[in-house]
Motif scaffolding. Structure first.
Motif, PDB file in Angstrom:
ATOM      1  N   SER A 121     -79.163  13.777  47.035  1.00  0.00           N
ATOM      2  CA  SER A 121     -79.296  15.034  47.788  1.00  0.00           C
ATOM      3  C   SER A 121     -79.381  14.736  49.282  1.00  0.00           C
ATOM      4  N   HIS A 122     -79.965  13.600  49.664  1.00  0.00           N
ATOM      5  CA  HIS A 122     -79.998  13.204  51.075  1.00  0.00           C
ATOM      6  C   HIS A 122     -78.620  12.705  51.540  1.00  0.00           C
ATOM      7  N   LEU A 123     -78.095  11.750  50.757  1.00  0.00           N
ATOM      8  CA  LEU A 123     -76.901  11.026  51.229  1.00  0.00           C
ATOM      9  C   LEU A 123     -75.670  11.937  51.246  1.00  0.00           C
ATOM     10  N   ASN A 180     -95.509   5.025  45.136  1.00  0.00           N
ATOM     11  CA  ASN A 180     -96.008   6.183  45.893  1.00  0.00           C
ATOM     12  C   ASN A 180     -95.606   7.521  45.284  1.00  0.00           C
ATOM     13  N   GLN A 181     -94.501   7.527  44.537  1.00  0.00           N
ATOM     14  CA  GLN A 181     -94.008   8.777  43.964  1.00  0.00           C
ATOM     15  C   GLN A 181     -93.770   8.573  42.460  1.00  0.00           C
ATOM     16  N   PRO A 182     -94.889   8.448  41.674  1.00  0.00           N
ATOM     17  CA  PRO A 182     -94.746   8.069  40.257  1.00  0.00           C
ATOM     18  C   PRO A 182     -93.890   9.036  39.445  1.00  0.00           C
ATOM     19  N   ALA A 187     -83.405  -2.964  53.000  1.00  0.00           N
ATOM     20  CA  ALA A 187     -83.137  -1.992  54.068  1.00  0.00           C
ATOM     21  C   ALA A 187     -83.988  -0.732  53.953  1.00  0.00           C
ATOM     22  N   PHE A 188     -84.737  -0.564  52.876  1.00  0.00           N
ATOM     23  CA  PHE A 188     -85.474   0.678  52.635  1.00  0.00           C
ATOM     24  C   PHE A 188     -86.223   1.136  53.874  1.00  0.00           C
ATOM     25  N   PRO A 189     -86.208   2.389  54.220  1.00  0.00           N
ATOM     26  CA  PRO A 189     -85.435   3.494  53.627  1.00  0.00           C
ATOM     27  C   PRO A 189     -84.215   3.847  54.484  1.00  0.00           C
ATOM     28  N   GLN A 196     -89.191  21.671  50.091  1.00  0.00           N
ATOM     29  CA  GLN A 196     -88.689  20.295  50.112  1.00  0.00           C
ATOM     30  C   GLN A 196     -87.371  20.157  49.371  1.00  0.00           C
ATOM     31  N   LYS A 197     -86.590  19.194  49.758  1.00  0.00           N
ATOM     32  CA  LYS A 197     -85.454  18.772  48.957  1.00  0.00           C
ATOM     33  C   LYS A 197     -85.966  17.987  47.758  1.00  0.00           C
ATOM     34  N   PRO A 198     -85.238  17.779  46.687  1.00  0.00           N
ATOM     35  CA  PRO A 198     -84.045  18.549  46.369  1.00  0.00           C
ATOM     36  C   PRO A 198     -84.461  19.973  46.014  1.00  0.00           C
ATOM     37  N   PHE A 237     -98.239  12.917  48.234  1.00  0.00           N
ATOM     38  CA  PHE A 237     -97.827  11.878  49.196  1.00  0.00           C
ATOM     39  C   PHE A 237     -97.188  12.441  50.462  1.00  0.00           C
ATOM     40  N   TRP A 238     -96.220  13.368  50.314  1.00  0.00           N
ATOM     41  CA  TRP A 238     -95.450  13.800  51.487  1.00  0.00           C
ATOM     42  C   TRP A 238     -96.248  14.685  52.431  1.00  0.00           C
ATOM     43  N   ALA A 239     -97.264  15.389  51.906  1.00  0.00           N
ATOM     44  CA  ALA A 239     -98.075  16.260  52.777  1.00  0.00           C
ATOM     45  C   ALA A 239     -98.785  15.449  53.855  1.00  0.00           C
ATOM     46  N   THR A 243     -80.374  13.077  42.361  1.00  0.00           N
ATOM     47  CA  THR A 243     -81.178  14.195  42.865  1.00  0.00           C
ATOM     48  C   THR A 243     -82.054  13.750  44.030  1.00  0.00           C
ATOM     49  N   ASP A 244     -82.665  12.580  43.913  1.00  0.00           N
ATOM     50  CA  ASP A 244     -83.631  12.165  44.939  1.00  0.00           C
ATOM     51  C   ASP A 244     -82.938  11.622  46.193  1.00  0.00           C
ATOM     52  N   ILE A 245     -82.010  10.699  46.025  1.00  0.00           N
ATOM     53  CA  ILE A 245     -81.327  10.096  47.176  1.00  0.00           C
ATOM     54  C   ILE A 245     -79.958  10.736  47.401  1.00  0.00           C
TER      55      ILE A 245
HETATM   56  O1  89V Z   1     -87.169  11.263  51.180  1.00  0.00           O
HETATM   57  C1  89V Z   1     -87.172  10.960  49.987  1.00  0.00           C
HETATM   58  O2  89V Z   1     -86.649  11.652  49.173  1.00  0.00           O
HETATM   59  C2  89V Z   1     -87.858   9.701  49.506  1.00  0.00           C
HETATM   60  C3  89V Z   1     -87.537   8.492  50.341  1.00  0.00           C
HETATM   61  C4  89V Z   1     -88.331   7.361  49.785  1.00  0.00           C
HETATM   62  C5  89V Z   1     -86.093   8.149  50.403  1.00  0.00           C
HETATM   63  O3  89V Z   1     -87.964   8.740  51.642  1.00  0.00           O
HETATM   64  O4  89V Z   1     -87.651   9.546  48.151  1.00  0.00           O
END
Ligand code: 89V
Length: 341
Positions: free
Chosen positions: A181-183, A164-166, A240-242, A97-99, A13-15, A177-179
């Motif tokens: 790591s961002h926040l 999108n990210q099963p 509000a996503f994302p 990529q993160k994480p 997906f992210w590529a 780990t997923d959010i």
């Molecule tokens: O960037 C990410 O880690 C994704 C998001 C949907 C927040 O963009 O999971």
């Protein structure tokens, strides 16, 4: 300045967004793609005119490492550490990529592997590059609200992210780990390092393995009290996503980052408005606009780091501090105790 040649490892997906974001930055040439399911890589190779495609990463590196400058790893998190070690063993700089990894030990190994191989390891951590987050930082740094003493950052959503990210549904440790790591990285970016934290987690969605709610209260070294709340179980009036929403209170005012990238700066004189709109590139998915747009600025910064023309912000050393917070939060939640960093 000559173009840097690179390969993309992982064409999920992210590529689809990472690759056009590289072309938006320019100064790079995408030479090869790897994906374990080759047909997926073939589709992207056609779309982006990439000359070589592989379904064994060793074959790609054996053949092309002498001419490559770096690899961009965009695979599932459990493969980050082994793929980084492999690319480093070929003497290649790595963007990952993160994480960064599953677990603190693996992150430490990634740091050590890259140091030992004398290659640069940079983490693609893009939330701090979002236009509204940069605007928020600019307002705080301008002194408009005085010295900040308290903040709340929220990423609370009911968006079906698993469509999108099963693989996210299968993670034993999910939202931190997923959010997180961002926040938590945005918290460090805005307010500096953390002295201690306390965290509570829970799982609301029975169809996933990990936690989908986490609330982290941090005491920053500056003394500021920072609350980061994240959830994928939130059914709210306005989805509000994302977007990350924020409230920062300072000694002479406050700034609120609200829906749709609007900022409201209040002092005793009243409230003024500002905007932090992302650039809407033609290739981005509108449902992810602010995130996909930030990939360009993140890549630009990482490329400057690789070229030595600027300071990459999210080096592995820097991002390790964010990963430490993620796992300190799990530890705090498991023990129901404050963790001192
Ligand atoms: O960037 C990410 O880690 C994704 C998001 C949907 C927040 O963009 O999971």
């Amino acid at each position: 300045m000559k173009n840097l040649k690179f390969a993309v490892i992982g064409t999920g997906f992210w590529a689809n967004y990472q690759i056009p974001a590289w072309f938006e930055v320019g100064g790079v040439e995408l030479l090869a793609l790897y994906n374990r399911t080759r047909s997926k890589a073939d589709v992207l190779a056609q779309q982006f005119k990439v000359p070589y495609v592989y379904d064994r990463v060793e074959d790609l590196l054996d053949r092309h490492s002498p001419e490559l400058d770096f690899v961009d790893i965009i695979t599932d998190v459990d493969t980050h550490a082994p793929l980084t070690a492999l690319a480093a063993s070929y003497g290649l700089d790595v963007i990952c990529q993160k994480p960064m990894s599953t677990g603190l030990e693996a992150a430490r190994n990634m740091l050590e592997d890259s140091r030992r191989a004398n290659v640069r390891l940079l983490i693609h951590e893009n939330f701090r590059w979002q236009a509204p987050i940069r605007k928020l930082q600019e307002i705080i740094n301008s002194g408009a609200i005085g010295k900040p003493f308290k903040a709340r950052l929220s990423f609370c959503s009911g968006f079906p992210v698993f469509a999108n990210q099963p693989f996210l549904a299968d993670l034993e440790q999910f939202i931190l780990t997923d959010i997180g790591s961002h926040l938590l990285d945005v918290c460090r970016f805005l307010f500096g390092e953390v002295a201690s934290l306390y965290c509570q987690t829970r799982r609301v969605n029975p169809r996933i393995k990990g936690e989908d709610v986490a609330n982290v209260l941090m005491q920053m070294r500056s003394g500021l009290s920072c609350y980061a709340e994240m959830s994928y179980a939130s059914i709210l009036e306005k989805e509000a996503f994302p977007q990350t929403l924020a409230v920062v209170e300072g000694e002479t005012g406050s700034v609120v980052l609200t829906h749709d990238f609007q900022l409201r700066i209040s002092t005793r004189q009243g409230t003024v408005l500002a905007e932090g709109n992302p650039t809407l590139y033609s290739w981005l998915d509108p449902a992810y606009a602010v995130v996909h747009s930030s990939i360009v600025d993140c890549n630009r910064n990482l490329l400057a780091g690789l070229r030595g023309t600027g300071r990459a912000e999210t080096t592995a050393e820097d991002n390790f501090e964010t990963i430490r917070l993620v796992y300190a939060a799990y530890e705090s939640a498991a023990r129901n105790e404050v963790v001192y960093l």
